[in-house]
Design a protein around this motif. Sequence first.
Motif, mmCIF file in Angstrom:
data_model
loop_
_atom_site.group_PDB
_atom_site.id
_atom_site.type_symbol
_atom_site.label_atom_id
_atom_site.label_comp_id
_atom_site.label_asym_id
_atom_site.label_seq_id
_atom_site.Cartn_x
_atom_site.Cartn_y
_atom_site.Cartn_z
ATOM 1 N N ALA A 171 82.478 26.225 41.306
ATOM 2 C CA ALA A 171 81.425 25.447 41.433
ATOM 3 C C ALA A 171 80.116 26.249 41.109
ATOM 4 O O ALA A 171 78.913 26.347 41.572
ATOM 5 N N THR A 172 80.499 27.237 39.956
ATOM 6 C CA THR A 172 79.285 28.006 39.326
ATOM 7 C C THR A 172 78.364 26.845 38.824
ATOM 8 O O THR A 172 78.819 25.860 38.400
ATOM 9 N N PRO A 173 77.230 27.494 38.585
ATOM 10 C CA PRO A 173 75.975 26.593 37.825
ATOM 11 C C PRO A 173 76.601 26.004 36.511
ATOM 12 O O PRO A 173 76.522 24.942 36.103
ATOM 13 N N ALA A 174 77.215 27.289 35.847
ATOM 14 C CA ALA A 174 77.808 26.691 34.501
ATOM 15 C C ALA A 174 78.946 25.686 34.429
ATOM 16 O O ALA A 174 78.831 24.783 33.794
ATOM 17 N N ALA A 175 79.747 25.955 35.370
ATOM 18 C CA ALA A 175 80.898 24.697 35.390
ATOM 19 C C ALA A 175 80.441 23.522 35.864
ATOM 20 O O ALA A 175 80.912 22.448 35.416
ATOM 21 N N LEU A 176 79.387 23.590 36.629
ATOM 22 C CA LEU A 176 78.939 22.161 37.190
ATOM 23 C C LEU A 176 78.052 21.514 36.195
ATOM 24 O O LEU A 176 78.316 20.172 36.026
ATOM 25 N N GLU A 177 77.465 22.228 35.321
ATOM 26 C CA GLU A 177 76.542 21.610 34.332
ATOM 27 C C GLU A 177 77.243 21.153 33.162
ATOM 28 O O GLU A 177 76.994 20.051 32.587
ATOM 29 N N GLU A 178 78.340 21.623 32.987
ATOM 30 C CA GLU A 178 79.551 21.129 31.904
ATOM 31 C C GLU A 178 79.907 19.942 32.533
ATOM 32 O O GLU A 178 80.061 18.829 31.701
ATOM 33 N N VAL B 126 80.596 9.608 41.640
ATOM 34 C CA VAL B 126 80.279 10.460 42.881
ATOM 35 C C VAL B 126 78.786 11.318 42.359
ATOM 36 O O VAL B 126 79.143 11.984 41.277
ATOM 37 N N GLU B 127 77.913 11.190 43.022
ATOM 38 C CA GLU B 127 76.586 11.889 42.489
ATOM 39 C C GLU B 127 76.395 12.858 43.572
ATOM 40 O O GLU B 127 76.442 12.728 44.904
ATOM 41 N N VAL B 128 75.786 13.985 42.949
ATOM 42 C CA VAL B 128 75.229 15.162 43.733
ATOM 43 C C VAL B 128 73.679 15.257 43.673
ATOM 44 O O VAL B 128 73.225 15.062 42.872
ATOM 45 N N PHE B 129 73.270 15.451 44.928
ATOM 46 C CA PHE B 129 71.743 15.762 45.088
ATOM 47 C C PHE B 129 71.627 16.926 45.748
ATOM 48 O O PHE B 129 72.324 17.376 47.133
ATOM 49 N N GLY B 130 71.028 18.030 45.104
ATOM 50 C CA GLY B 130 70.896 19.290 45.699
ATOM 51 C C GLY B 130 71.802 20.125 44.556
ATOM 52 O O GLY B 130 72.444 19.725 43.806
ATOM 53 N N ASP B 131 71.644 21.355 45.214
ATOM 54 C CA ASP B 131 72.564 22.263 44.129
ATOM 55 C C ASP B 131 73.963 22.829 44.866
ATOM 56 O O ASP B 131 73.998 23.564 45.850
ATOM 57 N N LEU B 132 74.970 22.311 44.351
ATOM 58 C CA LEU B 132 76.227 22.223 45.103
ATOM 59 C C LEU B 132 76.728 23.652 44.705
ATOM 60 O O LEU B 132 77.628 24.140 45.890
ATOM 61 N N SER B 133 76.340 24.451 43.844
ATOM 62 C CA SER B 133 76.825 25.842 43.530
ATOM 63 C C SER B 133 76.345 26.663 44.895
ATOM 64 O O SER B 133 77.041 27.892 44.848
ATOM 65 N N ARG B 134 75.192 26.358 45.234
ATOM 66 C CA ARG B 134 74.836 27.299 46.506
ATOM 67 C C ARG B 134 74.818 26.676 47.958
ATOM 68 O O ARG B 134 74.485 27.246 49.001
ATOM 69 N N ALA B 135 75.407 25.339 47.811
ATOM 70 C CA ALA B 135 75.336 24.722 49.258
ATOM 71 C C ALA B 135 76.240 25.190 50.303
ATOM 72 O O ALA B 135 77.428 25.705 50.180
ATOM 73 N N GLU B 136 75.643 25.583 51.739
ATOM 74 C CA GLU B 136 76.325 25.810 52.631
ATOM 75 C C GLU B 136 76.692 24.825 53.773
ATOM 76 O O GLU B 136 77.353 24.876 54.624
ATOM 77 N N ARG B 137 75.802 23.776 53.233
ATOM 78 C CA ARG B 137 76.171 22.468 54.100
ATOM 79 C C ARG B 137 76.278 21.453 53.100
ATOM 80 O O ARG B 137 75.353 21.427 52.183
#
Length: 327
Positions: free
Chosen positions: A46-53, A103-114
């Motif tokens: 779930a790194t920013p680079a992997a998610l953006e890809e 499946v859509e993400v709202f927010g930064d999944l790479s940093r999400a604690e919740r």
Amino acid sequence: MPRARLRRALLAALVAGAVAVPVSGAARPGAVPAPAPAALPPLGSATPAALEERYAATREDILAAGRAAERAGHRRRAGNLREMADPGRRFLSFDGRDGGRTVEVFGDLSRAERVAVLVPGSDTALDTYGRLLDGATRLRAALGGATGLRAAPGETAVIAWLGYRTPATLSTEVLTAARADEGAPALREFVRTLRRLRPDAGIALLCHSYGSVVCGRAAPGLDVNDIVLYGSGGVGVDTVAALRTRATVWAGRAGGDWVAAVPHTRIVLPFAMLGFGADPVTPGFGARIFAAGDGGHSDYLKEGSLSLAGLAAIVSGRAPAEVGGHA
């Protein structure tokens, strides 16, 4: 008993209405052509680079489905897909076939604690996706403090999970667990992936209406912190214990929700079992009850509502400010 007979009569009337009431409008969602999505490898991190890809690859699938819909003359679908392909949107997966899965993400999944995973109910598909989008957007805003809650520590992400073929509200399928049985394995697999990507995050499943049946089928042993059943006509079991989960199970129903009138029983027929058993907001079911206000069946994520504040509190790891509900 007279009461049991009454419940059966009411459920029979609901079945008759589901069969007899015609549904009009545009072409059936499954009739809109779409190509198979590209085969993507499992998301490794779930790194920013992997998610953006992943988001970029999925955007190509959305664009391809939009072109296919345009060529086939389905302008409404094509327009919806153009909006979904906006570079600011983030999709972990997309399949435009048979009404659509996404499946859509709202927010930064790479940093999400919740992480909140919204599991929608009947009549949710690509052509009606705006309702799920609006609800996810409002919940994300509420988690950011719009409802007056203190922001949860760290980042909080909301995921709109349209990962199954939802039944039509006016159909007999909405009275059986068949679609939930199809969708539950996909939900379980998604949660396993999410847990692998964010092993320390608090995960809450927010299950609306028929989506609560999907969550009930997926619940045994599922590694989530909370399962929230709202606007639910039942989940197919009669107690929280029967869900076989260590998660905290919550339930809420608004005062103006028509689902309160659905008979809470199960009838075995030669071709199917109809109904979902116990009412999740009754004491005997064993869920923790959160106040859901006086709205209607589609108002739980309405801006400024008591139900939205309660759902945001649960996702944030705090008990709702008020505990109560409509049984």
